[in-house]
Motif scaffolding. Sequence first.
Motif, PDB file in Angstrom:
ATOM      1  N   PRO A 198       0.841  -1.202   0.000  1.00 16.26           N
ATOM      2  CA  PRO A 198       0.000   0.000   0.000  1.00 16.26           C
ATOM      3  C   PRO A 198       0.879   1.255   0.000  1.00 16.26           C
ATOM      4  CG  PRO A 198      -0.572  -1.485   1.807  1.00 16.26           C
ATOM      5  CD  PRO A 198       0.734  -1.955   1.247  1.00 16.26           C
ATOM      6  N   LEU A 199       0.641   2.143  -0.970  1.00 17.44           N
ATOM      7  CA  LEU A 199       1.438   3.379  -1.067  1.00 17.44           C
ATOM      8  C   LEU A 199       0.772   4.518  -0.297  1.00 17.44           C
ATOM      9  CD1 LEU A 199       2.408   3.238  -4.863  1.00 17.44           C
ATOM     10  CD2 LEU A 199       3.724   2.430  -2.895  1.00 17.44           C
ATOM     11  N   TRP A 200      -0.555   4.610  -0.428  1.00 15.85           N
ATOM     12  CA  TRP A 200      -1.302   5.612   0.333  1.00 15.85           C
ATOM     13  C   TRP A 200      -2.780   5.254   0.343  1.00 15.85           C
ATOM     14  CZ3 TRP A 200      -4.869   7.320  -3.070  1.00 15.85           C
ATOM     15  CH2 TRP A 200      -4.516   7.524  -4.399  1.00 15.85           C
ATOM     16  N   THR A 201      -3.520   5.886   1.257  1.00 18.44           N
ATOM     17  CA  THR A 201      -4.970   5.692   1.329  1.00 18.44           C
ATOM     18  C   THR A 201      -5.634   7.056   1.387  1.00 18.44           C
ATOM     19  OG1 THR A 201      -4.759   3.585   2.488  1.00 18.44           O
ATOM     20  CG2 THR A 201      -6.859   4.715   2.721  1.00 18.44           C
ATOM     21  N   LEU A 202      -6.745   7.176   0.674  1.00 14.09           N
ATOM     22  CA  LEU A 202      -7.549   8.397   0.721  1.00 14.09           C
ATOM     23  C   LEU A 202      -8.940   8.012   1.226  1.00 14.09           C
ATOM     24  CD1 LEU A 202      -7.572  11.433  -0.036  1.00 14.09           C
ATOM     25  CD2 LEU A 202      -8.494  10.765  -2.247  1.00 14.09           C
ATOM     26  N   ALA A 203      -9.290   8.485   2.415  1.00 17.30           N
ATOM     27  CA  ALA A 203     -10.599   8.157   2.998  1.00 17.30           C
ATOM     28  C   ALA A 203     -11.122   9.379   3.746  1.00 17.30           C
ATOM     29  CB  ALA A 203     -10.469   6.969   3.953  1.00 17.30           C
TER      30      ALA A 203
END
Length: 320
Positions: A66-71
Amino acid sequence: MRSFAIQDDFPHRLVDSLRESWRILGPVAGRDGVCRLARIENWQELSPAAIPLIPPKKVLLPPGDPLWTLADNSYSPSPPPEPVALLGIPACDLYGVAYLDLVFAEDPLYCRRRENLLLVGAPCTPGPECFCPPRLEPPPFDLFLDNGRIWTGSPAGEGILAAWAQELGDPGKMPLPETVLGGEGVRPPENLERTFLDSIHNPLWRQVGERCVSCGACSAVCPTCYCYDVVDEALPGEGVTRIREWDNCFFRNHALVAGGHNFRPTRAERLRFRFEHKLLGFGALRGVSSCVGCGRCGRACPVDIDISDVLARLVSEGAP
Ligand code: SF4
Ligand code: SF4
């Protein structure tokens, strides 16, 4: 590089001390006969001189990363890497890490993991498929252990041994074990780049390609294969996570681009592409081969395609 004589129980005490700051992994042969990089608690758990099926790249470039999460309109980068110590690593895998260091020199996530990685090398016992080439320079490592001796290869390694300075006494000038600087290996000819360019119509690629089943096992186990794809995973209520996952140049859609064109639609073309990348590496650009001669691809291939055999045939046949 400094080296010190060590007592028999020193490796065990070293592991005990490293456990305080690092998650410790090393080659361990499982009950199924497969050697893996597995978590260890003490030095005896290591399988001596064994080469793990999947090399250290699985720590530096995990298969699904996982590189990044947008939530909820909030962006979260990947969490900071945990410190990992890899113990009992053979020279070919240390050279493999050196190659990945070149490729990912500007990749922030890789660099953070690399800064948090401690490499502790150990001698290997070359198997029948190994063909490590002779080396002029030792591979990167922090510490290297052989029977009764330890070498330091970095400031981090020096720092770890500082705690035992009194016990270790004065350093000696012993060279690293011979196998660290490679074996007889298959030394590619000077004109390999020209040989490759001229071999495009050599039936070798079609003949070997017809045997290949495009399973991708050779790339998966290779310490210097790093092809990846980037996918976005969206789960209801959990936002979007961008994941870097392993790809494979043997897969049919690897070179498929928008509009439906495929740069390497046949197995022969994919096979030649991989061998070119392995044997020439960055080729004219950097002049570094990306094959460290570990022999894993030959061991993993279900139809016995061996890179050293193909190289020997290529050199003897060249352009048809
Ligand atoms: S191409 Fe094969 S022998 Fe060379 S480094 Fe990769 S797995 Fe090892
Ligand atoms: S492991 Fe063998 S059969 Fe599978 S993709 Fe590689 S060369 Fe082809």
